[in-house]
Design a protein around this motif. Structure first.
Motif, PDB file in Angstrom:
ATOM      1  N   ARG A  88       0.868  -1.172   0.000  1.00 41.54           N
ATOM      2  CA  ARG A  88       0.000   0.000   0.000  1.00 41.54           C
ATOM      3  C   ARG A  88       0.901   1.217   0.000  1.00 41.54           C
ATOM      4  N   THR A  89       0.692   2.138  -0.916  1.00 45.04           N
ATOM      5  CA  THR A  89       1.625   3.241  -1.111  1.00 45.04           C
ATOM      6  C   THR A  89       1.194   4.477  -0.325  1.00 45.04           C
ATOM      7  N   TRP A  90       2.116   5.442  -0.260  1.00 38.74           N
ATOM      8  CA  TRP A  90       1.780   6.731   0.350  1.00 38.74           C
ATOM      9  C   TRP A  90       0.692   7.434  -0.452  1.00 38.74           C
ATOM     10  N   GLN A  91       0.683   7.234  -1.756  1.00 38.07           N
ATOM     11  CA  GLN A  91      -0.385   7.824  -2.563  1.00 38.07           C
ATOM     12  C   GLN A  91      -1.743   7.230  -2.177  1.00 38.07           C
ATOM     13  N   ASP A  92      -1.775   5.906  -1.930  1.00 37.31           N
ATOM     14  CA  ASP A  92      -3.007   5.261  -1.461  1.00 37.31           C
ATOM     15  C   ASP A  92      -3.444   5.871  -0.129  1.00 37.31           C
ATOM     16  N   TYR A  93      -2.489   5.997   0.784  1.00 33.98           N
ATOM     17  CA  TYR A  93      -2.802   6.530   2.108  1.00 33.98           C
ATOM     18  C   TYR A  93      -3.306   7.971   2.010  1.00 33.98           C
ATOM     19  N   ALA A  94      -2.608   8.796   1.233  1.00 34.45           N
ATOM     20  CA  ALA A  94      -3.003  10.199   1.109  1.00 34.45           C
ATOM     21  C   ALA A  94      -4.395  10.324   0.496  1.00 34.45           C
ATOM     22  N   ALA A  95      -4.700   9.485  -0.491  1.00 28.89           N
ATOM     23  CA  ALA A  95      -6.029   9.531  -1.108  1.00 28.89           C
ATOM     24  C   ALA A  95      -7.100   9.128  -0.103  1.00 28.89           C
ATOM     25  N   ASP A  96      -6.859   8.066   0.656  1.00 31.48           N
ATOM     26  CA  ASP A  96      -7.822   7.644   1.672  1.00 31.48           C
ATOM     27  C   ASP A  96      -7.991   8.712   2.750  1.00 31.48           C
ATOM     28  N   LEU A  97      -6.875   9.340   3.120  1.00 31.86           N
ATOM     29  CA  LEU A  97      -6.919  10.365   4.157  1.00 31.86           C
ATOM     30  C   LEU A  97      -7.731  11.566   3.696  1.00 31.86           C
ATOM     31  N   TRP A  98      -7.564  11.965   2.442  1.00 33.34           N
ATOM     32  CA  TRP A  98      -8.342  13.086   1.902  1.00 33.34           C
ATOM     33  C   TRP A  98      -9.835  12.747   1.927  1.00 33.34           C
ATOM     34  N   THR A  99     -10.171  11.544   1.501  1.00 35.74           N
ATOM     35  CA  THR A  99     -11.575  11.123   1.514  1.00 35.74           C
ATOM     36  C   THR A  99     -12.135  11.171   2.919  1.00 35.74           C
ATOM     37  N   ASP A 100     -11.363  10.683   3.874  1.00 40.81           N
ATOM     38  CA  ASP A 100     -11.846  10.582   5.242  1.00 40.81           C
ATOM     39  C   ASP A 100     -11.917  11.944   5.932  1.00 40.81           C
ATOM     40  N   LEU A 101     -10.827  12.693   5.903  1.00 39.79           N
ATOM     41  CA  LEU A 101     -10.759  13.932   6.661  1.00 39.79           C
ATOM     42  C   LEU A 101     -11.412  15.103   5.938  1.00 39.79           C
ATOM     43  N   VAL A 102     -11.104  15.280   4.689  1.00 39.94           N
ATOM     44  CA  VAL A 102     -11.563  16.475   3.967  1.00 39.94           C
ATOM     45  C   VAL A 102     -12.982  16.282   3.423  1.00 39.94           C
ATOM     46  N   GLU A 103     -13.217  15.147   2.777  1.00 39.08           N
ATOM     47  CA  GLU A 103     -14.531  14.901   2.224  1.00 39.08           C
ATOM     48  C   GLU A 103     -15.493  14.301   3.230  1.00 39.08           C
ATOM     49  N   GLY A 104     -14.934  13.768   4.333  1.00 45.09           N
ATOM     50  CA  GLY A 104     -15.772  13.321   5.432  1.00 45.09           C
ATOM     51  C   GLY A 104     -16.453  11.998   5.221  1.00 45.09           C
ATOM     52  N   GLY A 105     -15.884  11.144   4.354  1.00 43.06           N
ATOM     53  CA  GLY A 105     -16.488   9.845   4.117  1.00 43.06           C
ATOM     54  C   GLY A 105     -15.493   8.739   4.333  1.00 43.06           C
ATOM     55  N   ALA A 106     -15.992   7.536   4.504  1.00 42.99           N
ATOM     56  CA  ALA A 106     -15.110   6.396   4.723  1.00 42.99           C
ATOM     57  C   ALA A 106     -14.318   6.087   3.455  1.00 42.99           C
ATOM     58  N   PRO A 107     -12.994   5.848   3.578  1.00 39.51           N
ATOM     59  CA  PRO A 107     -12.191   5.527   2.390  1.00 39.51           C
ATOM     60  C   PRO A 107     -12.548   4.161   1.846  1.00 39.51           C
TER      61      PRO A 107
END
Length: 502
Positions: A483-502
């Motif tokens: 699992r890459t940092w790009q995967d993590y950053a994308a999931d984090l954006w979805t979770d924190l910024v967009e407010g939804g489960a990755p």
């Protein structure tokens, strides 16, 4: 979007004040007053419009904005409450005078009235330590990898704090590189001789999302807590761990108090993304306790850190060491439990078991006991070394070459050295509970109770003396999920910024 200029700060107080108030009025009032030709007149018109709007709405977020734009620094919660109480009791003139008086007190503390402001409704990311220091341990590495990925996918404003810790500001070009474009060559970059406060604009988030990518220093937290509670901006955080309060006995005196200041921010935050299941559990537990204060607490989720390593050099072939090599990567601090590792290693050496032990990591807050052990072992000729610093290329090569790694920390938010060792195909001796056990569940690890010397000794003996065990664990590690940092950053954006489960 942003409102305001991004020019260097003005040295004229009136011009700077007018710019900040105009930016605030344009952001907060549907029909702001017409722009006056003279800065003083424009500042008066904008302040009058903002105070009139505040009287109509009694909005805490607007009170926070008015104080911030006047003072050039974030107010405390009691500053905002004071103004809201004045709204209930005073006419417009007296209210305006109270607003000016309270803002003057804040400005006097932070000497920020000559600064231009960027008012933004977008995503602001606090990367204060990453931007100001070439320090690159676990938290800083995570924050830097996240903003590196986000900078190519999203529009964000990266920020650090002013020297007085009064307000967030934009970054200088050098700070931008240090925070978002890190590479190993930046470790030795000399400190800038210029004051970044002289080159940057202050940042006022308005109906925005503020991401705390690091754990902020304690002196920032009271203003951050007020921002989270009252400004109308969503504050969201990466939840690394709660070690300073849960394992306070393993941390330096004073750190728990500083972390308590951070928890005052967390209790008004919108979301927290724990870096592991155990980290999420710690923050969720704190959030659940907030019902005693009538607070809902943040939404807590798990967005697990990745385990990504650079590819091996072309043509690289692992050459096993002549005798087993145990590698321990991590800062030498009490909760990392190096004393238990060294004790077990010494017992095996006394039994005549042959292996090498190499520690890699800087000195933490207290190395008294572990350094005493190392000195005694070195005087006895034990095959142990300690590398305080090691370049990235050499570290990755060492991780791939070692017979196994050891990471038996007493408490971790994640345990990045465990995951990175597995991603290199190298087996690990690690802790049987918490986040380290979560990583170990994927295979490639032998787990022990780090609080039990006999368990640590048995685990180390097995890893050193049983090549079949190491081969089996190495085969399991070869299948560790990538699992890459790009995967993590994308999931984090979805979770924190967009407010939804990755």
């Amino acid at each position: 979007m942003t409102v305001g200029t991004t020019s260097a700060p003005s040295i004229d107080v009136t011009v700077a004040l007018a710019q900040r108030l105009r930016s605030a009025a344009d952001a907060a009032i549907a029909q702001p007053p017409a722009r006056a030709d003279e800065p003083a007149e424009d500042a008066d018109a904008c302040l009058a419009a903002l105070v009139a709007r505040l009287r109509d709405t009694r909005d805490p977020a607007l009170a926070w904005l008015v104080l911030t734009s006047l003072a050039g620094a974030y107010p405390m919660a009691e500053d905002v409450r004071h103004i809201l109480r004045r709204v209930d009791l005073e006419d417009t003139t007296d209210l305006t005078l109270h607003v000016l008086d309270r803002a003057d007190t804040i400005a006097s503390e932070h000497a920020s009235v000559r600064r231009h402001a960027v008012v933004t409704t977008g995503v602001v990311v606090d990367v204060d330590m990453c931007a100001r220091h070439p320090f690159h341990n676990g938290i800083q590495r995570t924050a830097r990898e996240v903003v590196r990925a986000w900078s190519t996918e999203h529009d964000t404003v990266l920020t650090a704090w002013t020297s007085s810790a009064g307000i967030l500001r934009t970054l200088t070009p050098d700070e931008q590189e240090l925070a978002a474009r890190w590479d190993d060559s930046l470790r030795d970059r000399p400190a800038s001789e210029t004051d970044p406060d002289d080159e940057t604009d202050i940042v006022i988030p308005w109906g925005a999302t503020l991401v705390l990518a690091e754990v902020p220093l304690a002196d920032r937290c009271p203003r951050l807590a007020a921002l989270a509670e009252m400004s109308g901006t969503r504050v969201v955080c990466i939840g690394y761990d709660a070690i300073p309060v849960i394992s306070a006995d393993l941390r330096p005196l004073g750190e728990p108090n500083g972390f308590a200041s951070y928890l005052a921010v967390i209790k008004h935050a919108a979301r927290v993304a724990g870096i592991s299941a155990s980290a999420a559990e710690e923050f969720a537990g704190f959030g659940a306790a907030l019902s005693a204060q009538g607070l809902p607490g943040p939404v807590v989720s798990e967005v697990t850190l990745p385990a990504t390593v650079p590819p091996a050099p072309e043509g690289w072939v692992r050459v096993p060491p002549a005798r087993p090599l145990a590698l321990a990567v991590g800062r030498l601090e009490p909760h990392k439990n190096h004393t238990a590792l060294l004790h077990a290693a010494e017992r095996l050496w006394q039994e005549g078991v042959e292996f090498d032990l190499r520690l890699v990591g800087g000195a933490g807050w207290d190395t008294t006991r572990v350094e005493a052990q190392l000195d005694r072992l070195k005087r006895a000729g034990a095959p142990v070394t300690w590398d305080r610093t090691l370049g990235d290329d050499e570290l990755w090569s060492l991780l791939r070459t070692a017979s196994f790694t050891v990471f038996i920390s007493l408490h971790e938010g994640f345990g990045l050295p465990v995951a990175e060792s597995l991603a290199c195909g190298t087996p690990v001796l690690t802790t049987s509970y918490g986040s380290q056990a979560q990583i170990a569940a994927a295979g490639g690890c032998l787990t022990v109770d780090p609080r039990d010397d006999e368990s640590v000794l048995a685990g180390l003996r097995a890893m050193v003396t049983d090549p079949d065990l190491r081969a089996r664990l190495r085969d399991e590690a070869a299948h560790y999920p990538v699992r890459t940092w790009q995967d993590y950053a994308a999931d984090l954006w979805t979770d924190l910024v967009e407010g939804g489960a990755p």
